[in-house]
Structure formats: structure tokens, C-alpha cells
Design a protein around this motif. Sequence first.
Motif, PDB file in Angstrom:
ATOM      1  N   ALA B 164       0.886  -1.441  -0.609  1.00 38.96           N
ATOM      2  CA  ALA B 164      -0.159   0.146   0.146  1.00 38.96           C
ATOM      3  C   ALA B 164       0.711   1.036  -0.316  1.00 38.96           C
ATOM      4  O   ALA B 164       0.659   2.225   0.997  1.00 38.96           O
ATOM      5  CB  ALA B 164      -0.896  -0.341   1.186  1.00 38.96           C
ATOM      6  N   ASP B 165       1.925   1.118  -0.804  1.00 40.10           N
ATOM      7  CA  ASP B 165       2.208   2.950  -0.842  1.00 40.10           C
ATOM      8  C   ASP B 165       3.556   2.749   0.198  1.00 40.10           C
ATOM      9  O   ASP B 165       3.670   4.234   0.940  1.00 40.10           O
ATOM     10  CB  ASP B 165       1.829   3.420  -1.393  1.00 40.10           C
ATOM     11  CG  ASP B 165       1.170   3.886  -2.829  1.00 40.10           C
ATOM     12  OD1 ASP B 165       2.555   3.592  -3.858  1.00 40.10           O
ATOM     13  OD2 ASP B 165       0.807   4.979  -3.047  1.00 40.10           O
ATOM     14  N   ASP B 166       4.233   1.584   0.787  1.00 42.16           N
ATOM     15  CA  ASP B 166       5.096   1.660   2.193  1.00 42.16           C
ATOM     16  C   ASP B 166       3.824   2.222   2.882  1.00 42.16           C
ATOM     17  O   ASP B 166       4.313   2.497   4.137  1.00 42.16           O
ATOM     18  CB  ASP B 166       6.268   2.649   1.513  1.00 42.16           C
ATOM     19  CG  ASP B 166       6.871   2.076   0.841  1.00 42.16           C
ATOM     20  OD1 ASP B 166       6.763   1.220   0.790  1.00 42.16           O
ATOM     21  OD2 ASP B 166       7.564   2.722  -0.180  1.00 42.16           O
ATOM     22  N   ALA B 167       2.567   2.008   3.155  1.00 48.30           N
ATOM     23  CA  ALA B 167       2.181   2.469   4.148  1.00 48.30           C
ATOM     24  C   ALA B 167       1.983   1.286   5.642  1.00 48.30           C
ATOM     25  O   ALA B 167       2.141   1.708   6.008  1.00 48.30           O
ATOM     26  CB  ALA B 167       0.267   2.845   4.058  1.00 48.30           C
ATOM     27  N   THR B 168       2.289   0.340   5.195  1.00 45.67           N
ATOM     28  CA  THR B 168       2.454  -0.776   5.851  1.00 45.67           C
ATOM     29  C   THR B 168       3.626  -1.518   5.440  1.00 45.67           C
ATOM     30  O   THR B 168       4.265  -1.956   4.409  1.00 45.67           O
ATOM     31  CB  THR B 168       1.158  -2.198   5.746  1.00 45.67           C
ATOM     32  OG1 THR B 168      -0.225  -1.078   5.400  1.00 45.67           O
ATOM     33  CG2 THR B 168       1.297  -2.619   6.406  1.00 45.67           C
ATOM     34  N   LEU B 205       5.263  -5.595  11.805  1.00 49.75           N
ATOM     35  CA  LEU B 205       4.512  -4.730  11.304  1.00 49.75           C
ATOM     36  C   LEU B 205       4.851  -3.718  11.921  1.00 49.75           C
ATOM     37  O   LEU B 205       4.743  -3.512  12.893  1.00 49.75           O
ATOM     38  CB  LEU B 205       2.865  -5.573  11.792  1.00 49.75           C
ATOM     39  CG  LEU B 205       2.051  -5.141  10.885  1.00 49.75           C
ATOM     40  CD1 LEU B 205       1.785  -4.752   9.373  1.00 49.75           C
ATOM     41  CD2 LEU B 205       0.303  -5.070  11.498  1.00 49.75           C
ATOM     42  N   GLN B 207       2.739   0.035  10.545  1.00 54.06           N
ATOM     43  CA  GLN B 207       1.501   0.679   9.859  1.00 54.06           C
ATOM     44  C   GLN B 207       1.708   2.246   9.696  1.00 54.06           C
ATOM     45  O   GLN B 207       1.210   3.035  11.129  1.00 54.06           O
ATOM     46  CB  GLN B 207       0.169   0.143  10.430  1.00 54.06           C
ATOM     47  CG  GLN B 207      -0.864   0.844   9.541  1.00 54.06           C
ATOM     48  CD  GLN B 207      -0.966   0.312   8.244  1.00 54.06           C
ATOM     49  OE1 GLN B 207      -0.578  -1.395   8.400  1.00 54.06           O
ATOM     50  NE2 GLN B 207      -1.347   1.036   7.093  1.00 54.06           N
ATOM     51  N   VAL B 208       1.679   3.088   8.639  1.00 52.16           N
ATOM     52  CA  VAL B 208       1.215   4.111   9.131  1.00 52.16           C
ATOM     53  C   VAL B 208      -0.582   4.367   9.468  1.00 52.16           C
ATOM     54  O   VAL B 208      -1.273   3.785   8.577  1.00 52.16           O
ATOM     55  CB  VAL B 208       1.777   5.143   7.271  1.00 52.16           C
ATOM     56  CG1 VAL B 208       0.808   6.328   7.450  1.00 52.16           C
ATOM     57  CG2 VAL B 208       2.987   4.795   7.489  1.00 52.16           C
ATOM     58  N   LEU B 209      -0.831   5.090  10.210  1.00 52.02           N
ATOM     59  CA  LEU B 209      -2.223   5.140  10.580  1.00 52.02           C
ATOM     60  C   LEU B 209      -2.846   6.159  10.598  1.00 52.02           C
ATOM     61  O   LEU B 209      -3.819   5.583   9.815  1.00 52.02           O
ATOM     62  CB  LEU B 209      -2.457   5.226  12.406  1.00 52.02           C
ATOM     63  CG  LEU B 209      -1.954   3.472  12.765  1.00 52.02           C
ATOM     64  CD1 LEU B 209      -1.292   3.784  14.833  1.00 52.02           C
ATOM     65  CD2 LEU B 209      -2.317   2.805  13.047  1.00 52.02           C
TER      66      LEU B 209
END
Lengths: 72, 387
Positions: B164-168, B205, B207-209
Amino acid sequence: MTGWRIVQAALLAVTASACAAVPQNRRARLADPMMSLTDEPLDAARRQKLYDTREGAAGGDGASAGGGCGCQ
Amino acid sequence: MSAAALALAIASPSRLLADDAASGYGDARILDAMGAGLRLQSVMTHITGFDQFGHGYQAQGGPTPSSPGSERLTVFEPQVELVFTQGERVTHRVWIPVDVVTNASPDAIDVVSSASRHVEGGSIDWTTTYRADRQVDISVRSGVHLENPFRSWDSGMSIRRSYADDATVVSASALEVFDWFDHFDIHGDRSGHTDRNGTTGTLGLTQVLTPTTVASINYGLTFQEGTMGNTWNSVPLAAGGRGAELLPAQRMRHALVGRMAQWLPWNGALRLYYRFYADDWGIVAHSMEAELMQRLSPELYVGGTYRFHTQTGASFFTPLAPPGALLRVADSDLAPLDSETVGGKIVVDYPLVGEFRTLHLELACERYVRTNDLRVNIVSWATGFRF
């Protein structure tokens, strides 16, 4: 028991939020070095060594439990 | 097949077989990347001084055989880190920490022979990361540690994939450590060598929240086998005098770590850390840390940190071992304890012109206090250039 509830809440927060990705053009704040989740590597290493050699709770999270001082 | 390609074959064999040559994991592509010239990206140096005061039951030299002995020591710890790129896909990180310890562990050895009043140790650790494609990084790592009575080798690998575009970002790693060291008795007499090995596996993991919040969670497991102590720590005996530690030959450790960073509207940031730890020696620990940072200018920020740690002791910890105990340890690190760390730092990232892109300066001071009589003052200074 309280610790386990905190862990459950953290897991829920991380997994639930993964459904809505934040686009890259809205992540400028996250690029600031203050927002790094970990310290600068050399600073992290000296802090990890401080705790690993003075508390009997080292290892299990990517760092070697043992190598170095021989006191673990 | 290279180590990086082997890592992928284990992690995702079907993908590797489907398109070996055209993908980022083909031997030819990796070897082409390795053939490019090295370019220095950054040089960082770090110097830390530790000044420790306190006493522990594992140490001899107290007023009576059953009294805790001194744990006074000073440590001077310089480190240097070099990061090189090799073409567009390969990054090398070379890390060299050195320890100079004086009044080291004033245990039996010091009391009897002074053999470890001055210890020098050093390591070299080399990590090579191959960017297989925009989403996948594969790293291999190896290192060696040399110290007067001690040798240690480590080797490991890790894989990291973003979504996801480096969001995860999902990561996994494995690390093997082998320690080989002199065997002493509690009187300081050397009797050959002994060893232990440890295997660690982790899953993570990140994650960008939100646009101002990022969090991560990691689980790791370490299994150790062999001689688990340093061999010269001693235990006060109820019958009088002191005896050697009696430790299990194995140890299984689990750690679960959560981290979060939150941007604050006044150009600040709050970082939170929590770690849960449990092992089969009976130790359960909770560590919590909060770090508050404030940017004062585009080049300068300051930070303050507070950490609290609490742990139960090993089930066989005792400051006075009864006769016939099958397991016993008096090491103050394995006792039930709480500890607190309070510190602050100033960080400068000053932009430069020409070859040097950024000058990095950092000054940090901390005080560590443990409830069972241990105090450490720490000062560290970092200097570095990014090119």
C-alpha cells in the motif's frame, strides 16, 4: 493481565487501521527524524547494551541475547 | 545461488521459479548490482561514557562472604558506522563498536587475580541489503566480537516487504549467535573453554495509521543453549562461604514490542514504547518509555525521555542459597527489580554545501537507577556526515 489487554488493544488498532491507507503525499510529518520509531542506530545500540547487560530480560526482539559481555 | 536469492527461495519459492531471470531476484541481476562501484553515503561516530556505582550479591569482595560486592565500573564506548551504496540496489552497513571497561565486574576474578579489571572488546558487523524491487528488501548480516576472555560470532538474514505505497511494512528475521569463552571457577582459575549458542526469530508489522501517526508491533523468540552464565559469578551459601552459580542449560525468551510515534501540532513529536518479556526461567518484565521531542528550528530539536522497567526475578534467584539447591543464582540482573531512566538530548542536522550534504551532531545525557542498588550516569556524543 493489564499488559495483555494493552497488547490486544495495540493489535486491534494496528490491524483495523490498515484498511485505509494514508497516501504518500500526506506523510510529510512522518519524514521528520523526530518521528522515527527507533533511535539513530548507534544510539539505539548503546541504549540496548545498557539494558541488556543490567536487566535479565534481554533478547527475543531481534537483538542477540548473549554476545558481548558474557553476562547474560 | 546467492544468499539473497536463497532467502527469497525460502520465503516465496513459487515466485522465484516463475520468473527468475526477469524478476529482481535472478542471479545475473544480483551479480550485476554487486559489480557496481562503492559510494560512501554516511559516516557516523558515537562516543559514550558509562559511570556505574552499586553492589550485587554475585560479586565477591563485600565485608563478609554473604555481603554484596561492588559493581563499580566505567565504560568508554566509541562506535563508528559506515554506509555505502553499490549501484542502485545494494547497500552495505559496516558497524564497529569498541568497549573499554575498567574495574570490570569486580567478581571473583578481580578479587582473586585482577584479571578483568581492564577489559577491551570490539566487534565488526557487516550488513548487506539488496533491494529486489520497490517493495522487497533482503538483508544478510554477519559479525564477530573479540574480547579478552570471549569470542562471539553472529550471522543472520532478514526480509522486508512493503504494501500500500509503503503504508504497511511486514518484516521477518533470523539470527544465530555463537559465543565461545574461557571457563573460570569462582576463585579465578581458568579451566578450558565453554560455549553457548542462541537462535532468534522475529516478525514485525509497521503501519502508517494517520498522516501524523505511525506504529509498529514486533514479536521475537530467542532460544539459547549451553553455558548460560559467565562462569565466575558466585552465590552466597547459607552454610557459609560462596559457591558457583547453578543454571539451566537452556533458556527460551519471548518479547513483544509495540512502538508509536505521534506528530504534535506545535512542531513536536511523542514517541511511546512498550515491551512485554517472558522467559522459562520465571522472569516476566514490562518496559515502558515515553520520549517527547520539540523542534526549535529546521536544523535543531531537543528531546526528553523517561523509561520504566519492572521485572520478576528468576525462580531460582537467591541472595543466600540453601544446601542442596539444584539451581541457584545471585546475579542482581536476575533479581526482582524496577529501574528508571531519565534523559535528554540535543540534535542538530545542519545542511552543508558540496560533497557533504548534512552534518549531524547529537549530545545525550541519561541517568539510570535500579531499585537493587545500581546507578549509572551516561553521556554520549555523536558526530556524522551524510553525503
